[in-house]
Design an enzyme around this catalytic site. Structure first.
Site, short mmCIF file in Angstrom:
data_model
loop_
_atom_site.label_atom_id
_atom_site.label_comp_id
_atom_site.label_asym_id
_atom_site.label_seq_id
_atom_site.Cartn_x
_atom_site.Cartn_y
_atom_site.Cartn_z
NE ARG A 150 -23.04 14.20 26.17
CZ ARG A 150 -24.51 14.34 25.52
NH1 ARG A 150 -24.67 15.90 25.60
NH2 ARG A 150 -25.44 13.57 25.58
CE1 TYR A 162 -29.72 15.97 27.04
CE2 TYR A 162 -27.88 15.74 28.46
CZ TYR A 162 -28.36 16.22 27.31
OH TYR A 162 -27.55 16.54 26.16
CG ASP A 215 -25.00 18.28 28.70
OD1 ASP A 215 -25.05 19.26 29.93
OD2 ASP A 215 -25.68 18.44 27.87
CG HIS A 217 -29.28 18.91 29.81
ND1 HIS A 217 -30.87 18.92 29.60
CD2 HIS A 217 -28.59 19.06 28.47
CE1 HIS A 217 -30.99 19.16 28.31
NE2 HIS A 217 -29.48 19.14 27.75
CD GLU A 241 -22.54 20.40 26.86
OE1 GLU A 241 -23.49 20.77 26.12
OE2 GLU A 241 -21.87 19.37 26.68
CD GLU A 267 -26.87 22.61 24.95
OE1 GLU A 267 -28.10 21.95 24.85
OE2 GLU A 267 -25.61 21.62 24.95
NE ARG A 288 -21.46 22.49 24.42
CZ ARG A 288 -21.89 21.99 23.47
NH1 ARG A 288 -21.53 22.04 22.14
NH2 ARG A 288 -22.70 21.05 23.45
CD GLU A 344 -23.04 18.06 20.87
OE1 GLU A 344 -23.74 17.40 21.58
OE2 GLU A 344 -23.36 19.38 20.76
CD1 TRP A 407 -35.29 16.93 30.65
CD2 TRP A 407 -34.80 18.05 28.90
NE1 TRP A 407 -34.74 15.99 29.57
CE2 TRP A 407 -34.38 16.81 28.43
CE3 TRP A 407 -34.52 19.27 27.84
CZ2 TRP A 407 -33.85 16.23 27.14
CZ3 TRP A 407 -33.93 18.83 26.59
CH2 TRP A 407 -33.66 17.32 26.22
#
Length: 407
Positions: A150, A162, A215, A217, A241, A267, A288, A344, A407
């Site tokens: 990643r 991030y 990602d 995010h 992602e 996630e 995820r 991951e 975030w």
């Protein structure tokens, strides 16, 4: 066999972890991970005050029944605090599977149908404040054997972003306990201009054969996410992602219409209902969710079976704030399900590895759950007690004009 005792252990060997330990009247123990990064004590209270009193005397082998009892029996259900704490709704569920597998004298994956593969492919995190530093980080991940990487990098003009971590002298990530959230800054236009150049540089340095992940995010609108996915297509990313906040599942329809870049999300999801539209309309390619935050092995296995009907694969969330207990459960589950995609794996610091001794092993970029009965994790309670809870928060994000952003 009955549950005779339930303990909640909080420890901070570099970062906070919440662990549930169940003990039966026959002396068999089971561990479950209940860590919710930045809100750990809320889960401790939920477990201690509302869940633990219900567990004594229950048959630990009745995992499905206990899951339904704790989930359906609570009128106020769903949400990450509940899902991380309620057993079978994560901590209890994993602890019960641990007990059942130990009682059978088998590693957990054998109770889930046995091995579907010989090892689990992983991806590691590479990051840098700029592109040259990122290339060094990618090289380090490849040297460690990771088959996929990643890539995250700083953005010109932004101070804290991030995915770009402070590192120590040996390259270890430095985790700062925060009494107030760290404030990061954000400029979406700068990010959208910069990210394709990042992929171009990594491909130029390492070639087309390395699977590259990224990602976003949750920071983009659907049309911005569609634009980024389209711009990255020439570099054939393994996935993009969390390209946009997916509480609005229909938002992924727009993204999907405009790009063939594979999409991964989930996630922050807690139940199958968060995925219904995404799976049935095939708007994503990878799910995820973490064992710890999705209610345990029981519901996550059901999610993967549901996703498999639509050729969608697993990609269990595996950051450093998932304890080795949660990681072990993820490895066993990934080892057993047919539609495994990738795992991951950030690893943990040396002290965490001492507190949570585990049978799973990371070798040449791949994970194996090991053959120890149960999930294969033992908690050193004395060492855990020597490292008490430290207050900390995840960062928050603001645009350059000061507006709070995702975030």
């Amino acid at each position: 066999m009955r549950i005779a005792d339930a303990q909640v252990v909080v420890t901070s060997p570099g970062r906070n972890f919440v662990t549930l330990k169940l003990t039966t009247d026959e002396g068999v123990t089971g561990l479950g991970d209940a860590t919710l990064n930045g809100r750990e004590l809320a889960v401790v209270s939920y477990l201690t005050d509302h869940v633990v009193p219900l567990l004594t005397g229950l048959d630990p082998h009745r995992i499905e029944d206990t899951w339904q009892y704790l989930y359906r029996g609570a009128y106020w259900r769903r949400g990450p605090v509940t899902m991380a704490a309620i057993a079978a709704i994560a901590a209890v569920d994993v602890a019960l599977w641990d007990i059942k597998a130990k009682a059978a004298g088998l590693p957990l994956y054998q109770l889930l149908g046995g091995a579907s593969r010989d090892r689990l492919a992983t991806y590691g995190h590479a990051n840098g404040r700029d592109i040259p530093e990122l290339l060094d980080s990618v090289r380090q991940r490849l040297d460690e054997g990771y088959p996929a990487v990643r890539v995250q990098t700083g953005i010109p003009g932004l101070k804290a972003v991030y995915g770009v971590h402070t590192t120590g002298a040996q390259g270890e990530r430095v985790l700062h306990q925060q009494t107030r959230p760290l404030v990061e800054d954000w400029d979406t236009d700068a990010y959208l201009r910069h990210t394709p150049a990042v992929f171009e540089a990594v491909r130029a340095e390492f070639g087309a054969g390395i699977p590259l992940l990224h990602d976003a995010h949750h920071r983009l609108t659907p049309i911005q996410a569609a634009r980024l996915g389209k711009d990255l297509e020439p570099y054939r990313p393994f996935w993009l992602e969390d390209c946009t906040p997916t509480e609005n599942q229909e938002a992924l329809r727009l993204v999907r219409r405009h790009t063939t870049t594979p999409l991964a999300t989930g996630e922050v999801f807690n139940t199958v209902y968060d995925y219904q539209t995404l799976i049935t309309e095939q708007l994503i390619d990878y799910v995820r969710s973490a064992v710890t935050h999705f209610g345990g092995v029981t519901p996550l296995r059901k999610l993967f079976d549901f996703a498999a009907q639509y050729q969608i694969k697993s990609a269990i969330h595996g950051p450093e704030d998932i304890s080795p207990v949660g990681m072990a459960a993820a490895v066993h589950l990934g080892f057993a399900v047919h539609n495994f995609g990738i795992q991951e794996y950030s690893g943990h610091n040396a002290l965490t590895e001492e507190v949570f001794r585990h049978a799973y092993a990371f070798t040449d970029g791949h994970l194996h759950p090991g053959e120890a009965p149960g999930i294969g994790v033992e908690l050193d309670e004395k060492l855990a007690a020597a490292h008490p809870y430290e207050q900390t928060y995840l960062p928050v994000n603001r645009l350059l004009d000061g507006t709070v952003h995702d975030w």
